[in-house]
Write a protein that holds these residues in place. Structure first.
Motif, short mmCIF file in Angstrom:
data_model
loop_
_atom_site.label_atom_id
_atom_site.label_comp_id
_atom_site.label_asym_id
_atom_site.label_seq_id
_atom_site.Cartn_x
_atom_site.Cartn_y
_atom_site.Cartn_z
N ALA A 273 -2.87 3.89 3.10
CA ALA A 273 -3.17 4.09 1.68
C ALA A 273 -4.60 4.59 1.47
O ALA A 273 -4.93 5.15 0.43
N ASP A 274 -5.44 4.42 2.49
CA ASP A 274 -6.83 4.87 2.40
C ASP A 274 -7.12 6.02 3.37
O ASP A 274 -8.27 6.27 3.71
N ASP B 91 -11.04 5.24 -2.03
CA ASP B 91 -10.69 5.35 -3.44
C ASP B 91 -10.02 6.67 -3.82
O ASP B 91 -9.81 6.94 -5.01
N PHE C 94 -6.90 7.86 -3.71
CA PHE C 94 -5.68 7.75 -4.51
C PHE C 94 -5.90 6.98 -5.82
O PHE C 94 -4.99 6.87 -6.62
N LYS C 95 -7.12 6.48 -6.01
CA LYS C 95 -7.44 5.77 -7.26
C LYS C 95 -8.08 6.71 -8.28
O LYS C 95 -8.33 6.31 -9.41
N THR D 291 -3.17 9.61 -10.30
CA THR D 291 -2.50 8.50 -10.98
C THR D 291 -1.01 8.43 -10.64
O THR D 291 -0.49 7.36 -10.32
N GLN E 216 -0.56 7.37 -7.05
CA GLN E 216 -0.89 5.94 -6.91
C GLN E 216 0.29 5.08 -7.37
O GLN E 216 0.64 4.10 -6.72
N ARG E 217 0.93 5.45 -8.47
CA ARG E 217 2.10 4.71 -8.96
C ARG E 217 3.24 4.78 -7.93
O ARG E 217 3.94 3.80 -7.71
N GLN F 200 2.55 2.42 -5.15
CA GLN F 200 2.77 1.04 -5.59
C GLN F 200 4.26 0.72 -5.64
O GLN F 200 4.67 -0.39 -5.30
#
Length: 174
Positions: free
Chosen positions: A102-103, A108, A110-111, A116, A119-120, A123
């Motif tokens: 994820a990183d 940061d 994907f933040k 957005t 990122q969803r 999740q």
């Protein structure tokens, strides 16, 4: 999808060794039958079944799979594909697998606001997502192109294109 009627073996931790020059790992597997045991890893995984059929085990769920199956698995989600209808001495199972942290593009990345939707998507992947219809076809085409691309910058663009295309999809089941 149905709940497993029996207990799977305890999943084993798979340690992925990506090349230090790469932010993500893309591999193609061509086997008589899929051989990976029920396992998990901290990286996310997008798996395309190019050839083969059988049962897909993700977490506590089991579902059939066939060529064209495209699934995004979240971190530490146990999974495996078990082949059926295997013909001896023949490649019956083929897949393209994309694995990434994820990183992988920075803590940061994907933040950021531009990410957005992606990122969803990441999740939502905690229980596994199976893409369907046009989304699965587009995702599959881009994943095969990623596997065949040799230029690092173009690989990075394709990686982001795949995530962007899947993030905008409404054609999936969890």
């Amino acid at each position: 999808e149905q709940q497993l009627k029996y207990t799977m073996h305890k999943p084993s931790l798979e340690s992925l060794r990506s090349h230090p020059a790469n932010s993500f790992l893309v591999r193609r597997f061509n086997e008589k039958a899929f051989s990976a045991p029920y396992h998990y890893h901290p990286e996310l995984e997008l798996t395309l079944i190019v050839k083969g059929e059988g049962k897909r085990y993700v977490g506590n769920n089991m579902a059939p799979y066939a060529a064209g199956d495209l699934v995004l698995l979240g971190p530490d989600l146990p999974h495996c594909w078990k082949s059926e209808n295997v013909i001896k001495n023949k490649i019956n199972a083929s897949s393209v697998v994309l694995q990434f942290g994820a990183d992988c593009l920075g803590k940061d990345f994907f933040k950021s606001k531009e990410m957005t939707l992606i990122q969803r998507l990441l999740q939502k992947s905690t229980q596994g997502i199976q893409f369907q219809h046009r989304s699965a076809t587009v995702g599959a085409e881009k994943l095969v192109a990623l596997d065949q691309e040799n230029q690092p910058f173009k690989k990075m663009l394709l990686f982001l294109e795949i995530l962007h295309a899947l993030a905008g999809s409404k054609e999936f089941i969890i």
